[in-house]
Write an enzyme that holds these catalytic residues in place. Sequence first.
Site, PDB file in Angstrom:
ATOM      1  N   HIS A 244       7.521 -31.903 -24.719  1.00  0.00           N
ATOM      2  CA  HIS A 244       7.291 -32.672 -23.479  1.00  0.00           C
ATOM      3  C   HIS A 244       5.946 -32.341 -22.848  1.00  0.00           C
ATOM      4  CE1 HIS A 244      11.378 -34.309 -23.454  1.00  0.00           C
ATOM      5  NE2 HIS A 244      11.744 -33.126 -23.924  1.00  0.00           N
TER       6      HIS A 244
ATOM      7  N   GLU B  13       0.079 -10.000 -17.413  1.00  0.00           N
ATOM      8  CA  GLU B  13      -0.197  -9.120 -16.266  1.00  0.00           C
ATOM      9  C   GLU B  13      -0.875  -7.817 -16.676  1.00  0.00           C
ATOM     10  OE1 GLU B  13       3.058  -7.643 -13.905  1.00  0.00           O
ATOM     11  OE2 GLU B  13       4.382  -7.505 -15.606  1.00  0.00           O
TER      12      GLU B  13
ATOM     13  N   GLU C 118       9.590 -13.770 -19.634  1.00  0.00           N
ATOM     14  CA  GLU C 118       9.307 -12.347 -19.386  1.00  0.00           C
ATOM     15  C   GLU C 118       8.250 -11.834 -20.351  1.00  0.00           C
ATOM     16  OE1 GLU C 118       9.732 -10.430 -17.076  1.00  0.00           O
ATOM     17  OE2 GLU C 118       9.370  -8.443 -17.908  1.00  0.00           O
TER      18      GLU C 118
ATOM     19  N   CYS D 260       0.849  -1.201   0.000  1.00  0.00           N
ATOM     20  CA  CYS D 260       0.000   0.000   0.000  1.00  0.00           C
ATOM     21  C   CYS D 260       0.882   1.248   0.000  1.00  0.00           C
ATOM     22  CB  CYS D 260      -0.863   0.017   1.249  1.00  0.00           C
ATOM     23  SG  CYS D 260      -1.734  -1.528   1.536  1.00  0.00           S
TER      24      CYS D 260
ATOM     25  N   LYS E 187       2.906  -2.506  -7.433  1.00  0.00           N
ATOM     26  CA  LYS E 187       4.240  -2.360  -7.974  1.00  0.00           C
ATOM     27  C   LYS E 187       5.278  -3.169  -7.208  1.00  0.00           C
ATOM     28  CE  LYS E 187       7.498  -0.885 -10.582  1.00  0.00           C
ATOM     29  NZ  LYS E 187       7.644  -1.552 -11.885  1.00  0.00           N
TER      30      LYS E 187
ATOM     31  N   ARG F  12       1.342   1.641  -5.980  1.00  0.00           N
ATOM     32  CA  ARG F  12       1.606   0.717  -4.868  1.00  0.00           C
ATOM     33  C   ARG F  12       0.356  -0.033  -4.457  1.00  0.00           C
ATOM     34  NH1 ARG F  12       6.282   1.626  -2.113  1.00  0.00           N
ATOM     35  NH2 ARG F  12       5.397   0.730  -0.244  1.00  0.00           N
TER      36      ARG F  12
ATOM     37  N   ASN G   9       0.829   0.170   6.034  1.00  0.00           N
ATOM     38  CA  ASN G   9       1.306  -0.682   4.942  1.00  0.00           C
ATOM     39  C   ASN G   9       1.961  -1.873   5.635  1.00  0.00           C
ATOM     40  OD1 ASN G   9       2.317  -1.833   2.629  1.00  0.00           O
ATOM     41  ND2 ASN G   9       4.090  -0.473   2.497  1.00  0.00           N
ATOM     42  N   GLY G  10       1.597  -3.108   5.221  1.00  0.00           N
ATOM     43  CA  GLY G  10       2.164  -4.297   5.857  1.00  0.00           C
ATOM     44  C   GLY G  10       1.071  -5.079   6.544  1.00  0.00           C
TER      45      GLY G  10
ATOM     46  N   TRP H 136      -3.727  -1.974  -1.277  1.00  0.00           N
ATOM     47  CA  TRP H 136      -3.711  -3.242  -2.019  1.00  0.00           C
ATOM     48  C   TRP H 136      -4.112  -4.290  -0.980  1.00  0.00           C
ATOM     49  CZ3 TRP H 136      -1.135  -7.974  -1.795  1.00  0.00           C
ATOM     50  CH2 TRP H 136      -1.286  -8.793  -2.920  1.00  0.00           C
TER      51      TRP H 136
ATOM     52  N   LYS I 108       4.656 -10.206 -19.153  1.00  0.00           N
ATOM     53  CA  LYS I 108       4.171  -8.888 -19.590  1.00  0.00           C
ATOM     54  C   LYS I 108       2.764  -8.999 -20.153  1.00  0.00           C
ATOM     55  CE  LYS I 108       6.338  -6.666 -17.835  1.00  0.00           C
ATOM     56  NZ  LYS I 108       7.161  -7.427 -17.016  1.00  0.00           N
TER      57      LYS I 108
HETATM   58  C1  AGP Z   1       6.897  -7.381 -13.208  1.00  0.00           C
HETATM   59  O1  AGP Z   1       6.264  -6.786 -14.339  1.00  0.00           O
HETATM   60  C2  AGP Z   1       5.938  -7.547 -12.056  1.00  0.00           C
HETATM   61  N1  AGP Z   1       5.345  -6.325 -11.721  1.00  0.00           N
HETATM   62  C3  AGP Z   1       6.517  -8.311 -10.882  1.00  0.00           C
HETATM   63  O2  AGP Z   1       6.715  -9.622 -11.304  1.00  0.00           O
HETATM   64  C4  AGP Z   1       7.854  -7.796 -10.297  1.00  0.00           C
HETATM   65  O3  AGP Z   1       8.901  -7.993 -11.226  1.00  0.00           O
HETATM   66  C5  AGP Z   1       8.160  -8.637  -9.037  1.00  0.00           C
HETATM   67  O4  AGP Z   1       7.147  -8.392  -8.092  1.00  0.00           O
HETATM   68  C6  AGP Z   1       9.521  -8.334  -8.424  1.00  0.00           C
HETATM   69  O5  AGP Z   1       9.566  -7.007  -7.986  1.00  0.00           O
HETATM   70  P1  AGP Z   1      10.994  -6.413  -7.525  1.00  0.00           P
HETATM   71  O6  AGP Z   1      11.889  -6.425  -8.728  1.00  0.00           O
HETATM   72  O7  AGP Z   1      10.676  -5.022  -7.038  1.00  0.00           O
HETATM   73  O8  AGP Z   1      11.519  -7.297  -6.441  1.00  0.00           O
END
Ligand code: AGP
Length: 616
Positions: free
Chosen positions: A512, A496, A489, A2, A611, A27, A100-101, A74, A493
């Site tokens: 496989h 998500e 990756e 958050c 994020k 966040r 936050n937490g 969040w 992308k």
């Molecule tokens: C990547 O597009 C995602 N938002 C997510 O997988 C991110 O890479 C992951 O949470 C790791 O975050 P960090 O690099 O801040 O540790």
Amino acid sequence: MCGIVGYIGPKSVSSVLLVGLQKLEYRGYDSAGIAIMDKSELSIQKNKGKIAGLVDIVNKRPMPGNLGIGHTRWATHGEPSKVNSHPHTNSSGTIAVVQNGIVENYMELKNELMDDGFIFSSETDTEVIPHLFEKYLKENFRPEVAFLRVLKRIEGKFAIALVSEKVPEKIFFAKNGAPLILAIGKDEDNQQKENFLASDLPALVPLAKKAYYLKDKECGFISQGTVVLSDFEGNLKEPNFEKILMKSDDIEKGEFEHYMLKEIYEQPDMIERILSHRINENKHIIFNELKLERDYLARIGRIVIQASGTSLHAGYNGKNFFEQFVKVFADADYSSEFRYRNPVVAGDSMVIAISQSGETADTLASLHEAKSKFIKVLSFVNNMNSTMARESDAVIDLLAGPEIGVASTKAYTAELLNLFLFALYLSSIKWILPKEDRIQLLDEIYTLPEKMRKILRNHERLKEIGAFLNTVNDTIFLGRTYNFPTALEGALKLKEISYIHASGYAGGEFKHGPIALVSEKVPVIAIVPQSEIRTKMISNIQEVKARNGKIISIITEGDQEVKDLSDYYFEIPPVAEPLSPLLTILPLQLISYYTALYRGCDVDQPRNLAKSVTVE
Ligand code: AGP
């Protein structure tokens, strides 16, 4: 994870809080709320949904005041709803808290408080904090002491801010395991000081001038022109404020529609900036911030990389770089797995943590796991004031600049480049790679920015591919060796931000099992630049075509053979194979971006995501 903000000063408190929350929305954006003290009366406004909705409410019903706190959520405990949104209050609404937490022992505390007659209204863990604070006020503890007693009772990783009508001139704060920044501003005549709290720097730019990054188990309060800092025992400490260097245009979208698009297009300049920091005029690679002895580095025999999400995908190529150029054993694993599998790490091992935010809970936990085994941890982070940067034995700055879009783009290529340069750096220390080979690779690196710009100029072709992917619900990404992580990756992308199911596989794994998925409705994105295993990838493509599957290929310019096999293709300039992941990911980033736009998805704030995942 958050976002928290706090402000005390002469400006419109609600405006400062709401603008700050908007800059922290990446966040978390399930719900948002603010609590404002007007003289000694507390008022609260909160709302499910994005901050824009809260802004509308406050515009209709202004909230005057001289201090306040705010929160964008969040959800961890309790669904996204108005009643579960922060700030949370005691029953009479005279105390408000944002967090936050997680308060891990909240059920125990909640039961104790309910037995004492306190009435709860939400499902959240946070709500125990205002009730606990009220409990100690009723037991005649001074507010400052009551706050310290609350901190002694709650367990878990948190950053909190609290206001109370009992002490209407103060905002209490505490930090343990989640980020919280204390900041001060000054107006022209250096008189009227303003005090701020925020989870991250963007909320403070441009109002605050100096910042102090709270350490774990630090707390205190801010009032008009006053900052009091202590540890959780109440022992006073002096905050060491640093000038805030971040500028507004670092965190504004500028002419771009989305942060993600801005950050994709920033990559060529970013690569040039990193190279200017990392390579000196004698073509020596330099890591000035690296506090590890050369003879320790020379003795390293095994490198274990641990990270999450995109950062782990970069870590997979870190593994390739260390094995190819440093000739040491290298492994890469999910932080969330590494931390629980009691990893075997020997004396000549080094653990590398990779994290854009420097706050990912699992990556931090794995850092602690490694240190518990007396293994040095080197972290690659994009925030040198992050918890991970502070708790590592050594840290390397990704130098990517602030990344606001939830979908990581430029941080990924910055991670790849820094890992690649660090591998060459280690290789020179260990006398592995001949100098001329290293110089040749460095010369190749300098061609990357222009090659990236050329790719980005051809974005129209990628819109077509995005329009096509908008018509499907499932996709497969295939890549091999250096571009197997690219497949992972690229799939991440797409899934998500467009919510299309996408899976990344090593091309050799295709037969496989995953090949069973191939149909006209499940296109395959094949990453097949010029490489030693290109013919193997062509076999994969032919297996797809033989089953009426559609092929989207990422190829090296002029590869007519793969063009002829593809329904859609995108050409990248030729590049040395180990560096190809820095180029092959660009079209995949833009394809995901355009697909998400066609689908009407929220590119910068995709559903259910945040994020940085600061909770486990
Ligand atoms: C990547 O597009 C995602 N938002 C997510 O997988 C991110 O890479 C992951 O949470 C790791 O975050 P960090 O690099 O801040 O540790």
